[in-house]
Scaffold this motif. Structure first.
Motif, PDB file in Angstrom:
ATOM      1  N   ALA A 332       1.018  -0.998  -0.362  1.00  0.00           N
ATOM      2  CA  ALA A 332       0.061   0.207   0.211  1.00  0.00           C
ATOM      3  C   ALA A 332       0.789   1.187  -0.139  1.00  0.00           C
ATOM      4  O   ALA A 332       0.028   2.461  -0.660  1.00  0.00           O
ATOM      5  CB  ALA A 332      -0.985  -0.037   1.278  1.00  0.00           C
ATOM      6  N   PHE A 333       2.000   1.760   1.096  1.00  0.00           N
ATOM      7  CA  PHE A 333       3.270   2.498   0.884  1.00  0.00           C
ATOM      8  C   PHE A 333       3.717   3.017  -0.536  1.00  0.00           C
ATOM      9  O   PHE A 333       3.720   3.616  -0.817  1.00  0.00           O
ATOM     10  CB  PHE A 333       3.999   2.268   1.991  1.00  0.00           C
ATOM     11  N   GLU A 334       3.823   1.622  -0.931  1.00  0.00           N
ATOM     12  CA  GLU A 334       4.519   1.526  -2.633  1.00  0.00           C
ATOM     13  C   GLU A 334       3.649   2.350  -3.511  1.00  0.00           C
ATOM     14  O   GLU A 334       3.409   2.099  -5.273  1.00  0.00           O
ATOM     15  CB  GLU A 334       5.004   0.666  -2.596  1.00  0.00           C
ATOM     16  N   GLY A 335       2.045   2.132  -3.319  1.00  0.00           N
ATOM     17  CA  GLY A 335       0.919   2.659  -4.704  1.00  0.00           C
ATOM     18  C   GLY A 335       0.061   0.763  -5.132  1.00  0.00           C
ATOM     19  O   GLY A 335       0.002   1.963  -5.992  1.00  0.00           O
ATOM     20  N   ASP A 336       0.788   0.134  -4.624  1.00  0.00           N
ATOM     21  CA  ASP A 336      -0.675  -1.861  -5.638  1.00  0.00           C
ATOM     22  C   ASP A 336      -1.017  -1.350  -4.453  1.00  0.00           C
ATOM     23  O   ASP A 336      -1.008  -2.294  -3.388  1.00  0.00           O
ATOM     24  CB  ASP A 336       0.786  -2.475  -5.411  1.00  0.00           C
ATOM     25  N   THR A 337      -2.114  -0.588  -4.611  1.00  0.00           N
ATOM     26  CA  THR A 337      -3.197  -0.686  -3.603  1.00  0.00           C
ATOM     27  C   THR A 337      -3.846  -2.557  -3.938  1.00  0.00           C
ATOM     28  O   THR A 337      -4.760  -3.335  -2.735  1.00  0.00           O
ATOM     29  CB  THR A 337      -4.054   0.345  -3.752  1.00  0.00           C
ATOM     30  N   ILE A 338      -4.456  -2.878  -5.467  1.00  0.00           N
ATOM     31  CA  ILE A 338      -4.594  -3.739  -5.357  1.00  0.00           C
ATOM     32  C   ILE A 338      -4.593  -5.253  -4.783  1.00  0.00           C
ATOM     33  O   ILE A 338      -5.719  -5.154  -3.938  1.00  0.00           O
ATOM     34  CB  ILE A 338      -5.318  -3.872  -7.301  1.00  0.00           C
ATOM     35  N   LYS A 339      -3.212  -5.117  -5.166  1.00  0.00           N
ATOM     36  CA  LYS A 339      -2.835  -5.974  -4.501  1.00  0.00           C
ATOM     37  C   LYS A 339      -2.550  -6.511  -2.947  1.00  0.00           C
ATOM     38  O   LYS A 339      -1.839  -7.224  -1.728  1.00  0.00           O
ATOM     39  CB  LYS A 339      -1.263  -6.444  -4.855  1.00  0.00           C
TER      40      LYS A 339
END
Length: 693
Positions: A332-339
């Protein structure tokens, strides 16, 4: 086949007889036979269970014929342990009950304590913790009747075992008290390993109460005592101790110190090979500490991947929840919200399947932050789970208190029965000595006593009849009061949840296709009908299930924290430490709790508040409860009062409290409840038996 089995058993008995030492050879033939049959039942792996049980039953019959009480009870106790080792729980419990009865009759407190200890260990192995606690306490009470030098260590172990079970149900105060008693004994015995164990559990307890400074102090104290043990005995305990310290530092958000402690622990090359489960916890904690401290994200991902791989290799899928949760936060911090949402859901599913409630709450909170479209449903699930956990914890703590009281009462009754038995034996001997001269006098006395008893019984029956007549009128009054409480609980609980569901469905109407709009409109209309039906019942009925609060302030804090975490409203709660809150009258506690709960629900649903201040203080001989929000407010002189506000007024009247509501549009609302302070003696509270063993 039967002949072959018989020959094998005969050979086994002969070999056992050859191995007996001189002391065994000098014992009685009956005991020799019992020992041989027990040896066959325990060690003859080539025999079927039925054949081994045959020898156990022979040993049990022979032991039952022994004249010496101590010898007989000891042999029967050995037989019950063989049943336990053979996983025959039914015969183990049956045999243990027989041992307990005979040991109690013969006043053999050591054997009685050991039998309860065996039963407690049996129940704990099957996770029946309330029964395990009951038998640990029964064992403790019997050991305390023995000379101090014979039972001191056993007493300390019982206190320690009771504390572990109390901690598992978050009865923290009871667990601390048990551990302090155990520590006094182990200090006197210089039993360093058990002293370490006690301080370790104290650290766990303080962590459960979120007193992290105390928790860290206890873990460090536990580590000091490991220095007195042999390295071969302390190695695994050192790893556990260092992991506990690092985990506590992480919970205190001292990430730099946590990283140092985890790194030092992981330098031991034997760690991963000898304790892979603890190793995965350590690298997961290290990864999360690095992540939170703003460190190398590639290293964080590498450590978490290693934790997942090692856990899968060990076949411990139930331990995957933690690294997956941490990995979800990283993604989530890296921006990959779906995964991130996918991993968080997997972590939640694992926590739910393994009944890891704390992890379930954390993953629900994380999902609410990541998956904003479904945040409402996560909030509702979080609230339900949190409330269920709190209710279960309160029930278990009450249960332990009742078990302790029941144990003391049983001991007192047994002592009274023993004294009565001795009196009757003496009376019988006196009658024999004095002979027939007193027989007529005794007969006349008995007849006279019977007449008096019958007369008193008739008088008692008349009094009971009169009481029944007087209670008939009170029945209707109690029925009405009970219906009124149901009305309030329906509104406070079910109606609020139904409203939330309707609001969610309303949001789905934003879809433009006609079929979706029509379908959702129909669902909303049905929910309105259900809502109106519940509202009608709420106005007609009268009563809510009643309960008495223990740990009152903790219950208030948990409820306020739950609403704050799930709704986003900032809540502050202050209270007067000098007030003995837990000894307040039960009516005051439940109604004050519900007033705060209803007021906070109004802040969430209607007031659009951003901050709420709740204070509970003592003013003279009264208690003052104040709830102040910064919401939109309302005009007290206009409009019809809702059932929620009427419930607050009704609950204030129940406890004879003065209620003041100050609200203006655009300014906010302040609710002030001034309550007469009424306390009860906790020792006088009636407790009913709830445990069957």
């Amino acid at each position: 086949m039967k002949v072959f089995i018989f020959l094998l058993a005969t050979l086994f008995i002969f070999s056992c007889s050859k191995k007996r030492n001189k002391e065994e050879a000098s014992s009685s033939p009956e005991i020799d036979s019992i020992q041989e049959w027990l040896a066959v039942a325990k060690k003859a792996q080539e025999l079927s269970y039925e054949d081994r049980k045959f020898y156990l039953e022979k040993a049990e019959r022979s032991a039952g014929r022994l004249k010496n009480d101590t010898t007989r009870v000891n042999q029967l106790s050995n037989i019950s342990l063989v049943y336990k080792n053979l996983k025959d729980s039914l015969n183990f419990r049956k045999s243990s009950a027989n041992v307990i009865q005979q040991a109690r009759d013969a006043r053999l407190f050591m054997e009685l304590g050991n039998s309860h200890w065996d039963l407690a260990h049996f129940f704990e192995s099957y996770s029946v913790l309330d029964s395990a606690f009951y038998h640990y306490e029964k064992a403790l009470n019997n050991f305390e009747k023995l000379p101090r030098d014979e039972s001191l260590q056993s007493i300390g172990i019982m206190f320690y075992n009771m504390a572990r079970i109390q901690d598992s149900y978050k009865d923290y105060l009871g667990a601390e008290n048990s551990l302090y008693n155990a520590l006094k004994i182990f200090d006197e015995l210089e039993d360093y390993k058990r002293i370490h164990n006690c301080y370790n559990v104290l650290g766990v307890i303080s962590g459960g109460m979120k007193k992290f400074d105390e928790s860290l102090m206890y873990y460090k104290k536990a580590g000091e005592y490991l220095e007195n043990l042999e390295p071969s005995e302390s190695q695994n305990l050192v790893w556990i101790n260092q992991n506990n310290i690092a985990s506590t530092l992480m919970r205190m958000k001292e990430y730099s110190n946590a990283i140092d402690t985890y790194s030092k622990l992981l330098t031991d090359t034997k760690f991963r090979e000898q304790d892979p489960d603890l190793y995965t916890k350590a690298i997961s904690g290290l990864a999360y500490s690095i992540f939170k401290s703003g460190g190398d994200l590639e290293k964080v991902a590498s450590l978490l991947n290693e934790a997942l791989v090692v856990t899968n290799e060990q076949g411990k899928e139930q331990d995957l929840a933690r690294p997956k949760q941490y990995y979800a936060e990283l993604l989530a911090f890296e921006g990959d919200t779906i995964k991130a949402i996918q991993l968080a859901k997997e972590a939640h599913d694992i926590a739910k399947e393994t009944y890891n409630n704390d992890r379930s709450l954390e993953t629900l909170q994380l999902l609410g932050q990541l998956d904003t479209a479904n945040a409402k449903s996560y909030f509702e699930e979080y609230s339900k789970l949190n409330e269920a956990i709190q209710e279960e914890e309160r029930t278990k703590r009450d249960k332990f208190a009742r078990i302790r009281l029941e144990t003391d009462e049983v001991i007192e009754k047994n002592e009274i029965l023993t004294q009565e038995k001795q009196v009757w034996v003496g009376a019988a001997l006196a009658l024999i000595l004095f002979g027939a001269a007193f027989l007529i006098i005794v007969t006349l006395y008995i007849n006279n006593s019977r007449l008096k008893f019958r007369q008193k019984q008739q008088e008692s029956n008349q009094e009971i009849y009169n009481l029944m007549l007087s209670q008939q009128g009170k029945f209707e009054e109690g029925k009405q009061l009970e219906q009124k409480r149901i009305s309030e609980e329906l509104h406070d609980g079910i109606l609020g949840e139904m409203l939330g569901i309707r609001l969610i469905l309303s949001g789905l109407n934003e879809r433009e296709d006609e079929a979706s709009v029509t379908q959702r409109a129909g669902l909303i209309e049905k929910l309105r009908d259900v809502e109106e039906e519940i509202r009608t019942i709420s106005h007609e009925l009268n009563n809510a299930s009643y309960e008495k609060f223990h740990n009152f302030i903790v219950s208030l804090e948990d409820m306020i924290d739950g609403i704050q975490n799930s709704s986003g409203i900032s809540c502050s709660f202050t209270f007067d430490n000098k007030v003995n809150w837990d000894n307040l009258l039960g009516d005051i506690k439940i109604n004050a709790y519900r007033i705060v709960q209803e007021a906070l629900k109004n802040c969430v649903k209607h007031a659009k508040s951003k901050h709420v201040d709740i204070s509970f203080e003592s003013v003279g001989n009264k208690l003052k409860l104040t709830i102040m929000d910064d919401g939109v407010g309302f005009d007290l002189n206009k409009g019809k009062r809702g059932i929620g506000l009427r419930n607050i007024i009704s609950r204030a009247k129940k406890i004879h409290a003065a209620l003041d509501i100050d609200s203006k549009k655009g300014i906010g609302t302040t609710i002030t409840v001034t309550i007469p302070a009424i306390y009860i003696d906790s020792d006088a509270v009636e407790r009913k038996e709830v445990l069957n063993t």
